[in-house]
Scaffold this active site. Structure first.
Site, PDB file in Angstrom:
ATOM      1  N   CYS A  31       9.546  61.398   8.148  1.00 41.89           N
ATOM      2  CA  CYS A  31       9.922  61.507   6.729  1.00 41.89           C
ATOM      3  C   CYS A  31       9.788  62.952   6.247  1.00 41.89           C
ATOM      4  O   CYS A  31      10.566  63.796   6.643  1.00 41.89           O
ATOM      5  CB  CYS A  31       9.102  60.525   5.897  1.00 41.89           C
ATOM      6  N   HIS A 120      10.156  55.447   8.634  1.00 44.27           N
ATOM      7  CA  HIS A 120       8.728  55.277   8.937  1.00 44.27           C
ATOM      8  C   HIS A 120       8.535  54.288  10.095  1.00 44.27           C
ATOM      9  O   HIS A 120       8.470  53.080   9.878  1.00 44.27           O
ATOM     10  CB  HIS A 120       7.979  54.779   7.691  1.00 44.27           C
ATOM     11  N   GLU A 122       5.882  53.827  11.724  1.00 45.66           N
ATOM     12  CA  GLU A 122       4.490  53.363  11.804  1.00 45.66           C
ATOM     13  C   GLU A 122       4.238  52.082  11.025  1.00 45.66           C
ATOM     14  O   GLU A 122       3.142  51.509  11.109  1.00 45.66           O
ATOM     15  CB  GLU A 122       3.540  54.470  11.317  1.00 45.66           C
TER      16      GLU A 122
END
Length: 462
Positions: A31, A120, A122
């Protein structure tokens, strides 16, 4: 290099020497990290004409080790308002979404691998994000996988012993997963030198105080229950602003804790169950993270107590905390509990908190949670809770007009609490929950269900 609410288009944006990093390490930007890499290496980042928050679809552009065992098209999670419009020299796009042409890119010919993604990976809502990170770490960087809950416990115990030694430690238990797992590790490390409190602030769920005390005692934790309901509720009188309520609760907690702590003259340490999302959302520690809320346990007690802080879980996410707790054999009745905010029901009662509102919400929440458990979906939900709104609505009960409170139900799916999606509770179960609450909790005549995701909404309303 991960995210930030900052923009590279701002005057004083946070930065690093990317060219220097490229000569030292493999680099992976996420990001804002991706935007920073592009900007500093000569690319262009502009404000998006179309902001992306939530689910998006990633389309791979060619074959790459980063995409190994990932479908050519997969769901990802976006959260950005800037976008990369031009890549630096020696960089190529390797992924796009339906809204942006550069969702992932890599460098060509650099000393170490450099990859960056606009989304993202994660978070759990990027369905193959775990695989993507594994590919980068193991396939591209050659890093060995060696973290286990057992290794974390072993290292933590050794570290605690070396830091604390034979000194005594106080821990205020909340009944939640984080403080309970912190207590489990401390118990293994220092045994009887650990002293625990569980404070009833009058803002807990129905029957929670007694149930949690019994669970701790069964596990072997020496814990003292403290009834401070009246102190907390009296300080909340007349306060409607969320920050004022949090601060009032924090002040009373400190007063109660200070009073009880004075009974242990030899105590030198305060242990807190702070985990990494608490750190990120409460204060800028490792970078310019925006302060989202102030009720997390990261501030410590006032200096006049002269207690040193120890936070054994500070760098763990919630899913990791639960794995550690399972290895410590902490009861499932505690480990499987949904996260519960530090200020308790005070931030689930929008507006002023009164004893009557607390009792009303406790009853409604009790029925809500019990039905989720009866239908065997409680464990499928990350966090669920009822919110009492400062709104009355007209209803009809027994041919009579009513004008009573509106209750909002919140239930989300998540892995670490950093992002969340509303839970898909079947309508039939929602209907049963609504009917049960309206029929059995006098004072509520309307129930609504919150279908907002985080971001842009937060899990709690206040």
């Amino acid at each position: 290099m991960s995210g930030s609410p900052a923009s590279v288009r701002e005057e004083n944006f946070p930065k690093l020497n990317i060219e220097e990093l490229q000569d030292l390490y493999p680099v992976f930007g996420i990001c804002y990290g991706a935007q920073l890499i592009s900007h500093l290496l000569g690319g262009e980042v502009n404000a998006s004409t179309k902001r992306e928050y939530g689910k998006a679809s990633l389309v791979q552009l060619g074959v790459d080790p980063l995409w190994e065992n990932i479908p050519n098209e997969s769901q990802i999670w976006m959260s950005h308002s800037d976008t990369i419009t031009k890549l630096p020299l020696n960089c190529i796009a390797i992924g796009k979404s339906e809204s942006i042409p550069i969702a992932a890119f890599k460098s060509v010919g650099s000393k170490f691998p450099l990859y960056a993604v606009q989304f993202h990976p994660e978070v759990v809502h990027s369905l193959f994000g775990h695989q993507l990170l594994e590919n980068f770490l193991i396939k591209i960087c050659g890093i060995e996988r060696n973290w286990t809950p057992e290794s974390f416990i072993e290292e933590s115990i050794a570290q605690i012993k070396s830091i604390v030694g034979n000194e005594q430690v106080l821990l205020a238990l909340s009944g939640g997963v984080d403080s309970s797992v912190a207590a489990g590790i401390m118990l293994k490390a220092i045994g009887s030198n650990l002293h625990c409190f569980f404070i009833d602030n009058g803002l807990l769920r129905k029957n929670e105080f007694e149930e949690v005390l019994n669970s701790y005692k069964a596990y072997g934790i020496d814990v003292k229950g403290i009834d401070a309901k009246e102190e907390f509720l009296s300080q909340l009188k007349g306060k409607s602003d969320p920050e004022e309520k949090r601060k009032a609760i924090g002040k009373v907690f400190i007063d109660v804790f200070e009073r009880e702590a004075k009974k242990f003259t030899d105590v030198k340490w305060l242990c807190q169950g702070t985990i990494y999302p608490d750190v990120i959302e409460s204060v800028s520690v490792y970078g310019p993270a925006a302060k989202i809320k102030s009720h997390h346990n990261v501030g410590g007690l006032p200096d006049k107590l002269h207690l040193k802080i120890i936070e054994p879980l500070r760098l763990l996410f919630k899913d990791e905390v639960r794995k550690v707790g399972k290895s410590l054999e902490i009861p499932d009745s505690i480990l499987s509990r949904h996260p519960f905010p530090g200020p308790g029901l005070a931030i689930r009662i929008l507006g002023e908190v009164t004893e009557s509102k607390v009792k009303l919400l406790q009853e409604a929440d009790y029925h809500y949670i019990n039905i989720l458990k009866e239908k065997n979906i409680y464990k499928d939900i990350w966090q669920a809770g009822a919110i009492l709104l400062p709104v009355n609505s007209v209803g009809v009960m027994g041919d009579e007009r009513t004008y009573e409170s509106v209750l909002a139900l919140r239930a989300v799916s998540s892995l670490d609490g950093m992002t969340a999606e509303f839970s898909q509770i079947p309508h039939q179960i929602l209907s049963e929950i609504s009917n049960t609450i309206i029929n059995q909790v006098k004072g509520i005549n309307r129930v609504v269900y919150d279908i907002s995701s985080k971001p842009p909404a937060t899990i709690e309303w206040e």
